[in-house]
Design an enzyme around this catalytic site. Structure first.
Site, short mmCIF file in Angstrom:
data_model
loop_
_atom_site.label_atom_id
_atom_site.label_comp_id
_atom_site.label_asym_id
_atom_site.label_seq_id
_atom_site.Cartn_x
_atom_site.Cartn_y
_atom_site.Cartn_z
N HIS A 1 0.85 -1.19 0.00
CA HIS A 1 0.00 0.00 0.00
C HIS A 1 0.89 1.24 0.00
CE1 HIS A 1 0.58 -0.62 4.45
NE2 HIS A 1 0.87 0.67 4.36
P1 TYD Z 1 -1.96 -4.16 7.85
O1 TYD Z 1 -2.31 -2.81 7.31
O2 TYD Z 1 -2.48 -5.34 7.10
O3 TYD Z 1 -0.39 -4.29 7.99
P2 TYD Z 1 0.75 -4.26 6.87
O4 TYD Z 1 0.67 -2.94 6.22
O5 TYD Z 1 2.02 -4.40 7.62
O6 TYD Z 1 0.53 -5.41 5.96
O7 TYD Z 1 -2.44 -4.22 9.36
C1 TYD Z 1 -2.71 -5.44 10.02
C2 TYD Z 1 -3.84 -5.22 11.03
O8 TYD Z 1 -3.42 -4.34 12.08
C3 TYD Z 1 -5.08 -4.60 10.41
O9 TYD Z 1 -6.19 -5.24 11.00
C4 TYD Z 1 -5.03 -3.16 10.86
C5 TYD Z 1 -4.29 -3.24 12.17
N1 TYD Z 1 -3.49 -2.03 12.47
C6 TYD Z 1 -3.83 -1.23 13.52
O10 TYD Z 1 -4.84 -1.47 14.22
N2 TYD Z 1 -3.05 -0.16 13.82
C7 TYD Z 1 -1.96 0.15 13.09
O11 TYD Z 1 -1.26 1.12 13.41
C8 TYD Z 1 -1.60 -0.70 11.98
C9 TYD Z 1 -0.40 -0.41 11.13
C10 TYD Z 1 -2.39 -1.78 11.70
#
Ligand code: TYD
Length: 139
Positions: free
Chosen positions: A49
């Site tokens: 992303h």
């Molecule tokens: P995700 O966006 O999939 O992580 P990455 O970009 O590393 O692949 O996030 C995983 C999960 O964690 C998703 O359910 C959202 C949650 N999350 C939070 O609650 N707070 C945060 O600061 C982040 C980065 C993710």
């Protein structure tokens, strides 16, 4: 495309190493959130992303991983392998994190709290956005 990697100053002595990170001093933004990934399953690619406005610094504080940065025109891969290295990831930058060693702990310092509205999760939408506004020319 410029890759900005910080080398933080370790405060080492006979007891070992210590790194301190201060906002606006070692880190070029106000730190509003810290999160970290660990126990990452082999073969997994995270991220995939970009952010509309969020800025981040990635620090692999244990183990190793790779980060692919993509500004819509160019891609670069950066290996993070030392706890004193910090990779700056600007807004409007597509990022993928992969090749995590089993012991990797990837810590992220972020300029804002979690906000799903700030995410661009669709790669074609990302390309369209950076081509339209051209506002990451310097990134
Ligand atoms: P995700 O966006 O999939 O992580 P990455 O970009 O590393 O692949 O996030 C995983 C999960 O964690 C998703 O359910 C959202 C949650 N999350 C939070 O609650 N707070 C945060 O600061 C982040 C980065 C993710």
């Amino acid at each position: 495309m410029q890759v900005i990697k910080y080398m933080f100053q370790p405060h080492g002595d006979e007891r070992g190493q210590l790194i301190a990170l201060e906002e606006f001093n070692d880190i070029p933004f106000r730190i509003k959130r810290v999160y970290y990934m660990y126990d990452t399953v082999a073969g997994v690619v995270r991220g995939k992303h970009a952010h509309k406005s969020l800025e981040q610094i990635l620090v692999c504080i244990h183990g190793t991983c790779k980060i692919r940065l993509d500004n819509g025109r160019e891609k670069k891969v950066v290996q993070l392998e030392k706890p004193y290295e910090g990779l700056y990831v600007a807004n409007n930058m597509w990022r993928e994190m992969y090749d995590f060693s089993p012991d990797a702990v990837l810590m992220v310092l972020a300029s804002d709290v979690y906000d799903e509205k700030d995410y661009i999760r669709d790669y074609d939408e990302f390309l369209k956005r950076v081509k339209e506004n051209g506002d990451n020319d310097e990134n």
